[in-house]
Design an enzyme around this catalytic site. Structure first.
Site, mmCIF file in Angstrom:
data_model
loop_
_atom_site.group_PDB
_atom_site.id
_atom_site.type_symbol
_atom_site.label_atom_id
_atom_site.label_comp_id
_atom_site.label_asym_id
_atom_site.label_seq_id
_atom_site.Cartn_x
_atom_site.Cartn_y
_atom_site.Cartn_z
ATOM 1 N N LEU A 48 0.816 -1.213 0.000
ATOM 2 C CA LEU A 48 0.000 0.000 0.000
ATOM 3 C C LEU A 48 0.851 1.265 0.000
ATOM 4 C CD1 LEU A 48 -2.771 -1.073 2.551
ATOM 5 C CD2 LEU A 48 -2.896 -1.080 0.054
ATOM 6 N N UNK A 49 2.062 1.179 -0.492
ATOM 7 C CA UNK A 49 2.983 2.316 -0.541
ATOM 8 C C UNK A 49 2.777 3.102 -1.838
ATOM 9 N N GLY A 50 3.190 4.353 -1.825
ATOM 10 C CA GLY A 50 3.079 5.163 -3.028
ATOM 11 C C GLY A 50 3.913 4.661 -4.182
ATOM 12 N N ARG A 100 -3.188 -3.260 -5.812
ATOM 13 C CA ARG A 100 -1.981 -2.523 -6.194
ATOM 14 C C ARG A 100 -0.804 -3.479 -6.199
ATOM 15 N NH1 ARG A 100 -0.564 2.772 -2.683
ATOM 16 N NH2 ARG A 100 -2.773 3.109 -3.080
#
EC number: 1.11.1.9
Length: 203
Positions: A48-50, A100
């Site tokens: 869930l990181u950018g 993602r």
């Protein structure tokens, strides 16, 4: 094993071959000694990181292109940075596939169970890597920028600063270079190529 014994084991190690980790899919721990002679790229990852999409897809690309020549990419999910890996072990692959990066994404490299990379509970492999390479080569001042996000103790100068720090390990199992989260995974390719061109180590 208590934290003190883990730290002692990491300090006594001469290479990553002293360590093992349990695969994300379950089963028996994998000894990194079984990867002797391979070039290893080790990253602490989060779904869930950018930069999840960028780094996961680039890890796949490096494994696809350079795996046949001796590269092994290893990913270690970690929830210590902004709680960006808060899924359970059994949920991570579906998160990658549908959220993602999404679009049916499947990692083609080795993923291991969630672990800590900093603090008293750090996986001994990461304690060893941090001791061997105290700072990223591209940013020696890289540190956690927001003290409110530090959830571990003790805090050390060589701590991993965020998701997707990278550690490049030579075919003899010795860590050679550390890269910050800002250094794109794909840009490590020239360093990997240089190691692969040297041929397998007899160590």
């Amino acid at each position: 094993m208590c934290a003190a014994r883990l730290a002692a084991a990491a300090a006594a190690a001469q290479s990553v071959y002293a360590f093992s980790a349990r695969p994300l899919a379950g089963g028996e721990p994998v000894s990194l000694g079984s990867l002797r002679g391979k070039v290893l790229l080790i990253e602490n990852v989060a779904s869930l990181u950018g930069t999840t999409v960028r780094d996961y897809t680039q890890m796949n690309e490096l494994q696809r292109r350079l795996g046949p020549r001796g590269l092994v990419v290893l990913g270690f999910p970690c929830n210590q940075f902004g709680h960006q890996e808060n899924a359970k072990n059994e949920e991570i692959l579906n998160s990658l596939k549908y959220v993602r990066p999404g679009g049916g994404f499947e990692p083609n490299f080795m993923l291991f169970e969630k672990c800590e990379v900093n603090g008293a509970g750090a996986h001994p492999l990461f304690a060893f890597l941090r001791e061997a390479l105290p700072a990223p080569s591209d940013d020696a001042t890289a540190l956690m920028t927001d003290p409110k996000l530090i959830t571990w103790s003790p805090v050390c100068r060589n701590d991993v600063a965020w998701n997707f720090e990278k550690f490049l390990v030579g075919p003899d199992g010795v860590p050679l270079r550390r890269y910050s989260r800002r250094f794109q995974t794909i840009d490590i390719e020239p360093d990997i190529e240089a190691l692969l061109s040297q041929g397998p180590s007899c160590a």
